[in-house]
Design an enzyme around this catalytic site. Structure first.
Site, PDB file in Angstrom:
ATOM      1  CB  THR A   1      43.621  28.867  49.245  1.00  0.00           C
ATOM      2  OG1 THR A   1      43.963  29.135  48.046  1.00  0.00           O
ATOM      3  CG2 THR A   1      44.830  28.182  50.068  1.00  0.00           C
TER       4      THR A   1
ATOM      5  CE  LYS B   1      47.299  29.234  46.931  1.00  0.00           C
ATOM      6  NZ  LYS B   1      47.758  30.176  46.220  1.00  0.00           N
TER       7      LYS B   1
ATOM      8  CE  LYS C   1      42.515  31.474  52.134  1.00  0.00           C
ATOM      9  NZ  LYS C   1      41.369  31.511  51.581  1.00  0.00           N
TER      10      LYS C   1
HETATM   11  P1  NAD Z   1      36.278  36.294  45.780  1.00  0.00           P
HETATM   12  O1  NAD Z   1      35.979  36.445  46.995  1.00  0.00           O
HETATM   13  O2  NAD Z   1      36.624  37.322  45.161  1.00  0.00           O
HETATM   14  O3  NAD Z   1      34.433  35.183  45.362  1.00  0.00           O
HETATM   15  C1  NAD Z   1      33.929  34.246  46.017  1.00  0.00           C
HETATM   16  C2  NAD Z   1      33.587  34.164  45.607  1.00  0.00           C
HETATM   17  O4  NAD Z   1      33.038  33.244  46.438  1.00  0.00           O
HETATM   18  C3  NAD Z   1      32.816  35.355  45.994  1.00  0.00           C
HETATM   19  O5  NAD Z   1      32.035  35.748  44.759  1.00  0.00           O
HETATM   20  C4  NAD Z   1      31.289  34.754  46.752  1.00  0.00           C
HETATM   21  O6  NAD Z   1      29.930  35.456  46.633  1.00  0.00           O
HETATM   22  C5  NAD Z   1      31.071  33.727  46.891  1.00  0.00           C
HETATM   23  N1  NAD Z   1      30.127  32.537  47.702  1.00  0.00           N
HETATM   24  C6  NAD Z   1      31.030  32.161  49.083  1.00  0.00           C
HETATM   25  N2  NAD Z   1      30.016  31.743  49.823  1.00  0.00           N
HETATM   26  C7  NAD Z   1      29.074  30.981  49.112  1.00  0.00           C
HETATM   27  C8  NAD Z   1      28.403  30.208  49.484  1.00  0.00           C
HETATM   28  N3  NAD Z   1      27.525  29.472  50.450  1.00  0.00           N
HETATM   29  N4  NAD Z   1      27.601  29.606  48.039  1.00  0.00           N
HETATM   30  C9  NAD Z   1      27.838  30.250  46.128  1.00  0.00           C
HETATM   31  N5  NAD Z   1      28.585  31.386  46.373  1.00  0.00           N
HETATM   32  C10 NAD Z   1      29.802  31.392  47.271  1.00  0.00           C
HETATM   33  O7  NAD Z   1      37.428  35.759  46.221  1.00  0.00           O
HETATM   34  P2  NAD Z   1      38.444  35.023  44.897  1.00  0.00           P
HETATM   35  O8  NAD Z   1      40.135  35.641  44.942  1.00  0.00           O
HETATM   36  O9  NAD Z   1      37.814  34.260  43.487  1.00  0.00           O
HETATM   37  O10 NAD Z   1      39.082  33.170  45.334  1.00  0.00           O
HETATM   38  C11 NAD Z   1      38.952  32.082  45.300  1.00  0.00           C
HETATM   39  C12 NAD Z   1      39.513  31.770  46.110  1.00  0.00           C
HETATM   40  O11 NAD Z   1      40.456  31.500  46.028  1.00  0.00           O
HETATM   41  C13 NAD Z   1      40.129  32.157  47.792  1.00  0.00           C
HETATM   42  O12 NAD Z   1      40.680  30.388  48.531  1.00  0.00           O
HETATM   43  C14 NAD Z   1      41.375  32.287  47.416  1.00  0.00           C
HETATM   44  O13 NAD Z   1      42.695  31.624  48.327  1.00  0.00           O
HETATM   45  C15 NAD Z   1      42.131  31.554  46.391  1.00  0.00           C
HETATM   46  N6  NAD Z   1      43.228  32.064  45.623  1.00  0.00           N
HETATM   47  C16 NAD Z   1      43.001  33.656  45.022  1.00  0.00           C
HETATM   48  C17 NAD Z   1      43.733  33.926  44.352  1.00  0.00           C
HETATM   49  C18 NAD Z   1      43.610  35.329  43.695  1.00  0.00           C
HETATM   50  O14 NAD Z   1      44.702  36.624  43.136  1.00  0.00           O
HETATM   51  N7  NAD Z   1      42.322  36.259  44.110  1.00  0.00           N
HETATM   52  C19 NAD Z   1      45.021  33.643  44.189  1.00  0.00           C
HETATM   53  C20 NAD Z   1      45.204  32.049  44.551  1.00  0.00           C
HETATM   54  C21 NAD Z   1      43.751  31.483  45.564  1.00  0.00           C
END
Ligand code: NAD
Length: 295
Positions: free
Chosen positions: A94, A169, A244
């Site tokens: 997102t 979204k 966010k």
């Molecule tokens: P998270 O922080 O658990 O996971 C993100 C991952 O990206 C981490 O493991 C981090 O180490 C990795 N990362 C960051 N920079 C990096 C790079 N340069 N190279 C490789 N890996 C890298 O976040 P999440 O909860 O999995 O959310 C991911 C996305 O999905 C976000 O944009 C969030 O807004 C969206 N989202 C989350 C949810 C939820 O319920 N968690 C629901 C809908 C959408």
């Protein structure tokens, strides 16, 4: 089966990559976190030493990263010009509409097909493969992405051109944030007026106040179907993530000149709630914060 590069194996990406591997794809996974890489290995992915290594020779690239700056960094350092130009690029994070459009334009200029394909649904839906994807991009890019996205979700909808997935979204989540606050303050007022919450639910869920935040995600414990309210506001959609998305909606409203007074108020209230130590709580927990305010 295809070779799929998957970058960002966090709460959401871990389960999504596992579902692609379970479907038989050769998933080349990369994350900055060693723990996330170990988990991906256990779920059938091949951990790689860098994003560039994961992307080289890929038929498809999926990114699931925290925010626009991470997507820009990864795309510009390790995807565009590294992946074969035949690869379909799917960013499921997102992020802000402007960055999504910029990266899609840069990818297209180098001959790639790309979609922005954010998701609705949380960690449980990512693990179960029941996310809803809303995708922006050309019809050709959408057609190429759909077979991969459908392995990770129960619905994959083409929202329009570049950035349309992100637009859908944040508009959806702005409506959700505002409707959750409205539902919470309504229950607080109903209780102060002496109404039993269950009785009010029975009435309003069948009257014109009915909405998803009430009937599917009721913020009052013991009322309606089981929700995070029944688990002390844990295990749902974190207030920090709602904040966010509301901030992204406000950025987009400013950039496009749209008036969103309730969206702006919702962003302010979620900022107060999250900054009061509730950032990890489910977003419906804002009912207790509202209950604590003086009218
Ligand atoms: P998270 O922080 O658990 O996971 C993100 C991952 O990206 C981490 O493991 C981090 O180490 C990795 N990362 C960051 N920079 C990096 C790079 N340069 N190279 C490789 N890996 C890298 O976040 P999440 O909860 O999995 O959310 C991911 C996305 O999905 C976000 O944009 C969030 O807004 C969206 N989202 C989350 C949810 C939820 O319920 N968690 C629901 C809908 C959408």
């Amino acid at each position: 089966m295809a070779r799929v590069a998957f970058i960002g194996l966090g709460n959401m990406g871990g389960g999504m990559a596992a579902n692609l591997a379970k479907a038989g794809h050769d998933v080349r996974a990369y994350d900055l976190s060693e723990a996330a890489l170990d988990k991906a290995k256990q779920s059938g992915c091949l951990p790689m030493g860098s994003a560039t290594d994961a992307v080289r020779d890929a038929d498809a690239v999926v990114t699931m990263l925290p925010a626009g700056k991470h997507v820009r960094d990864v795309y510009e350092s390790s995807v565009i010009g590294v992946a074969p130009s035949t690869a379909i690029l799917m960013d499921c994070s997102t992020i802000d509409v402007a960055t999504a459009r910029e990266e899609e334009a840069k990818a297209q200029a180098k001959g790639y097909r790309m979609v922005d394909a954010p998701v609705s649904g949380g960690i449980a839906a990512a693990d179960a493969g029941t996310l809803t994807f809303m995708a922006g991009g050309t019809p050709e890019a959408f057609a190429a992405a759909e077979p991969y996205l459908s392995l990770m979700g129960k619905a994959v909808i083409h929202a329009g051109g570049a950035g349309a997935g992100q637009a859908a979204k944040i508009c959806n989540n702005m409506l959700l944030g505002a409707s959750m606050i409205a539902t919470c303050e309504t229950f607080v007022l109903a209780q102060k007026l002496g109404l039993d919450p269950q009785t009010f639910f029975d009435i309003s869920s069948q009257a014109s106040g009915q909405n998803w935040s009430m009937t599917s995600y009721c913020p009052v414990p013991g009322v309606g179907p089981e929700t995070p309210a029944d688990r002390d506001y844990s295990g749902g959609f974190a207030a920090a993530l709602m904040l966010k998305d509301l901030k992204l909606a406000q950025e987009a409203a400013l950039a496009s000149g749209a008036a969103t007074p309730l969206g702006a108020e919702a962003a302010q209230l979620y900022a107060l709630f999250a900054n009061a130590g509730h950032d990890g709580d489910d977003f419906s927990g804002i009912i207790n914060f509202i209950r604590g305010q003086k009218g």
